[in-house]
Design a protein around this motif. Structure first.
Motif, PDB file in Angstrom:
ATOM      1  N   TYR A 159       0.835  -1.196   0.000  1.00  0.00           N
ATOM      2  CA  TYR A 159       0.000   0.000   0.000  1.00  0.00           C
ATOM      3  C   TYR A 159       0.872   1.249   0.000  1.00  0.00           C
ATOM      4  O   TYR A 159       0.513   2.266  -0.592  1.00  0.00           O
ATOM      5  CB  TYR A 159      -0.946   0.008   1.202  1.00  0.00           C
ATOM      6  CG  TYR A 159      -1.742   1.283   1.261  1.00  0.00           C
ATOM      7  CD1 TYR A 159      -2.763   1.533   0.346  1.00  0.00           C
ATOM      8  CD2 TYR A 159      -1.446   2.272   2.202  1.00  0.00           C
ATOM      9  CE1 TYR A 159      -3.477   2.732   0.363  1.00  0.00           C
ATOM     10  CE2 TYR A 159      -2.152   3.463   2.232  1.00  0.00           C
ATOM     11  CZ  TYR A 159      -3.160   3.685   1.307  1.00  0.00           C
ATOM     12  OH  TYR A 159      -3.846   4.866   1.330  1.00  0.00           O
ATOM     13  N   GLU A 160       2.041   1.185   0.658  1.00  0.00           N
ATOM     14  CA  GLU A 160       2.953   2.334   0.685  1.00  0.00           C
ATOM     15  C   GLU A 160       3.411   2.690  -0.727  1.00  0.00           C
ATOM     16  O   GLU A 160       3.519   3.861  -1.082  1.00  0.00           O
ATOM     17  CB  GLU A 160       4.168   2.043   1.571  1.00  0.00           C
ATOM     18  CG  GLU A 160       3.876   2.030   3.055  1.00  0.00           C
ATOM     19  CD  GLU A 160       3.044   0.827   3.508  1.00  0.00           C
ATOM     20  OE1 GLU A 160       3.113  -0.246   2.861  1.00  0.00           O
ATOM     21  OE2 GLU A 160       2.306   0.982   4.509  1.00  0.00           O
ATOM     22  N   GLU A 161       3.673   1.664  -1.555  1.00  0.00           N
ATOM     23  CA  GLU A 161       4.049   1.939  -2.949  1.00  0.00           C
ATOM     24  C   GLU A 161       2.885   2.592  -3.684  1.00  0.00           C
ATOM     25  O   GLU A 161       3.068   3.543  -4.442  1.00  0.00           O
ATOM     26  CB  GLU A 161       4.472   0.661  -3.676  1.00  0.00           C
ATOM     27  CG  GLU A 161       4.906   0.954  -5.109  1.00  0.00           C
ATOM     28  CD  GLU A 161       5.151  -0.269  -5.969  1.00  0.00           C
ATOM     29  OE1 GLU A 161       5.575  -0.093  -7.123  1.00  0.00           O
ATOM     30  OE2 GLU A 161       4.893  -1.408  -5.500  1.00  0.00           O
ATOM     31  N   LEU A 162       1.680   2.078  -3.465  1.00  0.00           N
ATOM     32  CA  LEU A 162       0.498   2.647  -4.124  1.00  0.00           C
ATOM     33  C   LEU A 162       0.324   4.114  -3.734  1.00  0.00           C
ATOM     34  O   LEU A 162       0.079   4.971  -4.588  1.00  0.00           O
ATOM     35  CB  LEU A 162      -0.751   1.848  -3.744  1.00  0.00           C
ATOM     36  CG  LEU A 162      -2.075   2.362  -4.319  1.00  0.00           C
ATOM     37  CD1 LEU A 162      -2.071   2.311  -5.839  1.00  0.00           C
ATOM     38  CD2 LEU A 162      -3.248   1.563  -3.755  1.00  0.00           C
ATOM     39  N   GLN A 163       0.443   4.419  -2.452  1.00  0.00           N
ATOM     40  CA  GLN A 163       0.308   5.801  -1.987  1.00  0.00           C
ATOM     41  C   GLN A 163       1.351   6.695  -2.646  1.00  0.00           C
ATOM     42  O   GLN A 163       1.057   7.804  -3.096  1.00  0.00           O
ATOM     43  CB  GLN A 163       0.455   5.839  -0.459  1.00  0.00           C
ATOM     44  CG  GLN A 163       0.211   7.205   0.150  1.00  0.00           C
ATOM     45  CD  GLN A 163      -1.236   7.648   0.052  1.00  0.00           C
ATOM     46  OE1 GLN A 163      -2.153   6.851   0.292  1.00  0.00           O
ATOM     47  NE2 GLN A 163      -1.472   8.894  -0.309  1.00  0.00           N
ATOM     48  N   SER A 164       2.572   6.198  -2.740  1.00  0.00           N
ATOM     49  CA  SER A 164       3.648   6.963  -3.372  1.00  0.00           C
ATOM     50  C   SER A 164       3.364   7.198  -4.857  1.00  0.00           C
ATOM     51  O   SER A 164       3.542   8.305  -5.368  1.00  0.00           O
ATOM     52  CB  SER A 164       4.980   6.228  -3.214  1.00  0.00           C
ATOM     53  OG  SER A 164       5.996   6.883  -3.945  1.00  0.00           O
ATOM     54  N   LEU A 165       2.913   6.158  -5.550  1.00  0.00           N
ATOM     55  CA  LEU A 165       2.600   6.288  -6.981  1.00  0.00           C
ATOM     56  C   LEU A 165       1.476   7.292  -7.209  1.00  0.00           C
ATOM     57  O   LEU A 165       1.516   8.074  -8.158  1.00  0.00           O
ATOM     58  CB  LEU A 165       2.222   4.924  -7.564  1.00  0.00           C
ATOM     59  CG  LEU A 165       3.358   3.926  -7.732  1.00  0.00           C
ATOM     60  CD1 LEU A 165       2.809   2.533  -7.979  1.00  0.00           C
ATOM     61  CD2 LEU A 165       4.299   4.354  -8.854  1.00  0.00           C
ATOM     62  N   PHE A 166       0.473   7.248  -6.335  1.00  0.00           N
ATOM     63  CA  PHE A 166      -0.628   8.206  -6.440  1.00  0.00           C
ATOM     64  C   PHE A 166      -0.114   9.635  -6.259  1.00  0.00           C
ATOM     65  O   PHE A 166      -0.450  10.533  -7.034  1.00  0.00           O
ATOM     66  CB  PHE A 166      -1.706   7.888  -5.408  1.00  0.00           C
ATOM     67  CG  PHE A 166      -2.792   8.916  -5.343  1.00  0.00           C
ATOM     68  CD1 PHE A 166      -3.772   8.981  -6.316  1.00  0.00           C
ATOM     69  CD2 PHE A 166      -2.825   9.852  -4.306  1.00  0.00           C
ATOM     70  CE1 PHE A 166      -4.763   9.954  -6.270  1.00  0.00           C
ATOM     71  CE2 PHE A 166      -3.814  10.823  -4.247  1.00  0.00           C
ATOM     72  CZ  PHE A 166      -4.787  10.876  -5.229  1.00  0.00           C
TER      73      PHE A 166
END
Length: 199
Positions: A159-166
């Protein structure tokens, strides 16, 4: 997506539609609020900041390009009108209702893995568009700004990667809007070059 998770692929298909447009038909209207994001499958689209076919042409959308993503990311109305170009008989667009993704941290019905694919692709496409601007205007103050937006270096598929990508995608979208405002109208030379490449 079809190979990795056929069920997720089917969900995205159910939230999508394929639409064909004749020359001059409006695909996206400036000022509208919309939950649709687009991918040009076939044909060519013309982008206008003001009145289509009357005001200055801003850009072309060619097959393989995503559009309608900037307004989604920054939460504002459409900033341009996109119409099917007069030079082609028919343009075909895949439209995706991004409401299917739900809140960023939700994993139902769209999974974390699917959202990661979507936002990796989004960030990549935006960086590519910004690199094109940079290559044309190396000395401009905006030229290297997108390179200052940090990439994710943590644990993948989280989820941390997803938040960063967003967050990356949103920052890149805002920067791309700055470039569009700065160099919105295509010069006659660029238009001539793009027209001769198309024919």
């Amino acid at each position: 997506m079809r190979q990795q998770d056929p069920q997720q692929f089917d969900l995205l298909l159910q939230a999508s539609r394929i639409v064909s447009y004749l020359p001059g038909e409006v695909v996206v209207q400036k000022g509208e609020q919309s939950n649709w994001q687009y991918f040009l499958l076939k044909g060519k689209l013309a982008v206008y900041v003001e009145q289509p076919l009357v005001s200055d042409l801003v850009n072309y959308v060619t097959p393989g390009e995503v559009f309608g993503d900037l307004a989604q990311l920054v939460g504002q109305p459409r900033t341009a009108t996109v119409v099917a170009d007069q030079s082609v008989k028919e343009s075909t667009v895949l439209a995706l209702d991004i409401n299917v993704f739900g809140p960023l941290n939700a994993t139902n019905p769209i999974s974390l893995a699917t959202k990661l694919i979507y936002y990796r692709n989004m960030a990549h496409n935006l960086r590519w568009k910004l690199e094109v601007y940079r290559s044309q205007h190396l000395q401009h103050p905006l030229a290297n700004k997108h390179r200052q937006i940090k990439l994710y270096h943590g644990i993948k598929d989280t989820y941390e990667e997803l938040q960063s990508l967003f967050e990356q995608s949103k920052a890149l979208a805002i920067l791309l809007l700055e470039w569009n405002n700065e160099f919105g109208v295509l010069s006659a030379d660029v238009l001539q070059d793009q027209t001769s490449v198309q024919t």
